[in-house]
Design a protein around this motif. Structure first.
Motif, PDB file in Angstrom:
ATOM      1  N   GLU A   1     -14.673 -19.275   4.816  1.00 54.09           N
ATOM      2  CA  GLU A   1     -14.684 -18.718   6.165  1.00 54.09           C
ATOM      3  C   GLU A   1     -13.778 -17.504   6.298  1.00 54.09           C
ATOM      4  O   GLU A   1     -13.875 -16.744   7.265  1.00 54.09           O
ATOM      5  N   ALA A   2     -12.864 -17.323   5.324  1.00 51.93           N
ATOM      6  CA  ALA A   2     -11.888 -16.240   5.422  1.00 51.93           C
ATOM      7  C   ALA A   2     -12.571 -14.888   5.281  1.00 51.93           C
ATOM      8  O   ALA A   2     -13.529 -14.738   4.519  1.00 51.93           O
ATOM      9  N   GLU A   3     -12.085 -13.890   6.027  1.00 55.42           N
ATOM     10  CA  GLU A   3     -12.656 -12.555   5.961  1.00 55.42           C
ATOM     11  C   GLU A   3     -12.165 -11.809   4.719  1.00 55.42           C
ATOM     12  O   GLU A   3     -11.108 -12.119   4.168  1.00 55.42           O
ATOM     13  N   GLN A   4     -12.972 -10.840   4.282  1.00 56.58           N
ATOM     14  CA  GLN A   4     -12.567 -10.029   3.140  1.00 56.58           C
ATOM     15  C   GLN A   4     -11.478  -9.052   3.566  1.00 56.58           C
ATOM     16  O   GLN A   4     -11.421  -8.615   4.713  1.00 56.58           O
ATOM     17  N   SER A   5     -10.610  -8.725   2.638  1.00 58.26           N
ATOM     18  CA  SER A   5      -9.537  -7.775   2.925  1.00 58.26           C
ATOM     19  C   SER A   5      -9.450  -6.750   1.807  1.00 58.26           C
ATOM     20  O   SER A   5      -9.796  -7.031   0.658  1.00 58.26           O
ATOM     21  N   GLU A   6      -9.020  -5.534   2.144  1.00 60.47           N
ATOM     22  CA  GLU A   6      -8.914  -4.450   1.174  1.00 60.47           C
ATOM     23  C   GLU A   6      -7.454  -4.278   0.791  1.00 60.47           C
ATOM     24  O   GLU A   6      -6.576  -4.126   1.653  1.00 60.47           O
ATOM     25  N   VAL A   7      -7.229  -4.309  -0.527  1.00 54.48           N
ATOM     26  CA  VAL A   7      -5.862  -4.252  -1.034  1.00 54.48           C
ATOM     27  C   VAL A   7      -5.691  -3.001  -1.893  1.00 54.48           C
ATOM     28  O   VAL A   7      -6.525  -2.730  -2.769  1.00 54.48           O
ATOM     29  N   LYS A   8      -4.619  -2.246  -1.650  1.00 52.13           N
ATOM     30  CA  LYS A   8      -4.343  -1.091  -2.481  1.00 52.13           C
ATOM     31  C   LYS A   8      -3.666  -1.555  -3.764  1.00 52.13           C
ATOM     32  O   LYS A   8      -2.678  -2.281  -3.744  1.00 52.13           O
ATOM     33  N   VAL A   9      -4.210  -1.097  -4.910  1.00 50.82           N
ATOM     34  CA  VAL A   9      -3.680  -1.545  -6.192  1.00 50.82           C
ATOM     35  C   VAL A   9      -3.105  -0.411  -7.037  1.00 50.82           C
ATOM     36  O   VAL A   9      -2.576  -0.659  -8.121  1.00 50.82           O
ATOM     37  N   GLY A  10      -3.232   0.856  -6.585  1.00 48.43           N
ATOM     38  CA  GLY A  10      -2.662   1.934  -7.376  1.00 48.43           C
ATOM     39  C   GLY A  10      -3.089   3.299  -6.895  1.00 48.43           C
ATOM     40  O   GLY A  10      -3.741   3.446  -5.838  1.00 48.43           O
ATOM     41  N   ASP A  11      -2.693   4.333  -7.652  1.00 50.12           N
ATOM     42  CA  ASP A  11      -3.014   5.716  -7.322  1.00 50.12           C
ATOM     43  C   ASP A  11      -3.418   6.467  -8.588  1.00 50.12           C
ATOM     44  O   ASP A  11      -3.037   6.092  -9.707  1.00 50.12           O
ATOM     45  N   TYR A  12      -4.212   7.538  -8.393  1.00 49.65           N
ATOM     46  CA  TYR A  12      -4.533   8.462  -9.468  1.00 49.65           C
ATOM     47  C   TYR A  12      -4.001   9.833  -9.087  1.00 49.65           C
ATOM     48  O   TYR A  12      -3.992  10.209  -7.906  1.00 49.65           O
ATOM     49  N   SER A  13      -3.586  10.589 -10.124  1.00 51.10           N
ATOM     50  CA  SER A  13      -3.091  11.947  -9.887  1.00 51.10           C
ATOM     51  C   SER A  13      -3.501  12.830 -11.067  1.00 51.10           C
ATOM     52  O   SER A  13      -4.304  12.413 -11.913  1.00 51.10           O
ATOM     53  N   THR A  14      -2.958  14.035 -11.128  1.00 53.47           N
ATOM     54  CA  THR A  14      -3.341  14.986 -12.167  1.00 53.47           C
ATOM     55  C   THR A  14      -3.252  14.367 -13.557  1.00 53.47           C
ATOM     56  O   THR A  14      -2.245  13.768 -13.921  1.00 53.47           O
TER      57      THR A  14
END
Length: 328
Positions: free
Chosen positions: A227-240
């Motif tokens: 029943e739980a809603e989906q959630s968006e989790v930040k896991v990292g970054d990209y750069s040059t």
């Protein structure tokens, strides 16, 4: 004991009943065994349409019944000719019917032989299969329709892309020449802040390298309960200098994360088809070069071509590895 004539002139079987019965039983069992073996045999592909129900214009008897319009397999046709029929053909009492029966059998036999392939010698089959595999590995048709399109890049950008992709498992064993050919087809893309570059779950076909800017990596996860809603989790970054999406060069697997530009960005990408075509072309050219070299090799005053046959030369070509060394 045998047959004798009675007073009325009729033939009388004077053998013991148990002997006659046992012979009949054995004959019936033999016929049943033959029929079971025939039914258990693996049926080949259906024969051509000439083994279907005869057309109105065709007066030649057909082994199929009048109400059977589907293709029969050879086993089915044999059963249709022999099932529940005496082997001595005692049921055929008219010459015309006997002739028709023979026509059916001969026609079926010819059609059957015309539609089966002669078994290949095991050694020839292995050589045929090996050749097919080699041809599949180096099939020129895989890239013959591909037209390479190169995109201008500064030396700094080429070096940046090289450094970004060389450590990747897909490229770590490629030669420098191969790497340069691949870098040629990377094409530029610009994204504004907030633009989505790839979305989790979408099928991908491009591999990206970041020239400038920053991007965030988010993964959508489900809760512990249904029943739980989906959630968006930040896991990292990209750069040059970052690279992502390499699985898209192998197959169209769903993207594992969502990549979004957090500032204006410039990326370079290569398409799966371009990558595969270039690699196939390079591998084919290398294969041709190795094959030509091996054919010129000499051992004890004898060329390899005098020692090995064509199949063995191909095997040696595939097994040969090319290494390059710089001076010193």
């Amino acid at each position: 004991m045998g047959n004798c004539q009675s007073a009325s002139g009729q033939q009388v079987d004077t053998r013991p009943n148990d002997t006659v019965a046992s012979q009949q039983t054995r004959a019936a069992n033999d016929e049943a065994i033959k029929r079971d073996k025939l039914k258990a045999a693996k049926a080949p592909q259906p024969l051509k349409s000439s083994l279907k129900k005869s057309s109105p214009q065709d007066n030649t008897p057909s082994p199929t019944t009048d109400n059977d319009s589907e293709e029969k397999t050879p086993v089915g046709l044999i059963l249709n000719l022999t099932d529940n029929k005496p082997l001595d053909a005692s049921d055929v009492t008219v010459f015309h019917n006997a002739k028709k029966e023979i026509q059916r059998i001969r026609k079926f036999a010819k059609e059957f032989l015309d539609n089966i392939e002669e078994p290949m010698d095991p050694k020839e089959k292995d050589e045929h299969d090996d050749k097919a595999v080699r041809e599949a590995l180096y099939d020129k048709q895989d890239f013959s329709s591909f037209k390479k399109i190169s995109y201008d890049k500064t030396d700094a950008v080429r070096t940046m892309i090289y450094d970004a992709i060389k450590p990747n498992v897909l490229f770590e064993h490629d030669t420098k020449e191969e790497m340069l050919q691949i870098i040629d087809v990377f094409k530029p893309h610009t994204f504004s802040k907030g633009d989505c570059v790839i979305s989790q779950g979408d099928e991908g076909s491009q591999f990206y390298v970041v020239e400038s800017g920053e991007l965030s990596i988010h993964v959508t996860v489900k809760g512990d309960s249904p029943e739980a809603e989906q959630s968006e989790v930040k896991v990292g970054d990209y750069s040059t200098g970052s690279a992502f999406g390499e699985l898209a060069l192998i197959f169209g697997s769903p993207r594992a994360a969502t990549i979004t530009a957090t500032v204006d960005c410039k990326l370079w990408s290569i398409e799966r088809m371009a990558y595969r075509s270039i690699m196939n072309q390079l591998r084919y050219e290398q294969h041709v070069e190795k094959n030509a070299f091996i054919r010129t090799c000499v051992v004890s005053d004898r060329r390899f071509t005098d020692i090995f046959d064509g199949s063995q030369i191909e095997d040696l070509t595939i097994a040969t590895k090319v290494d390059t060394y710089e001076e010193g």
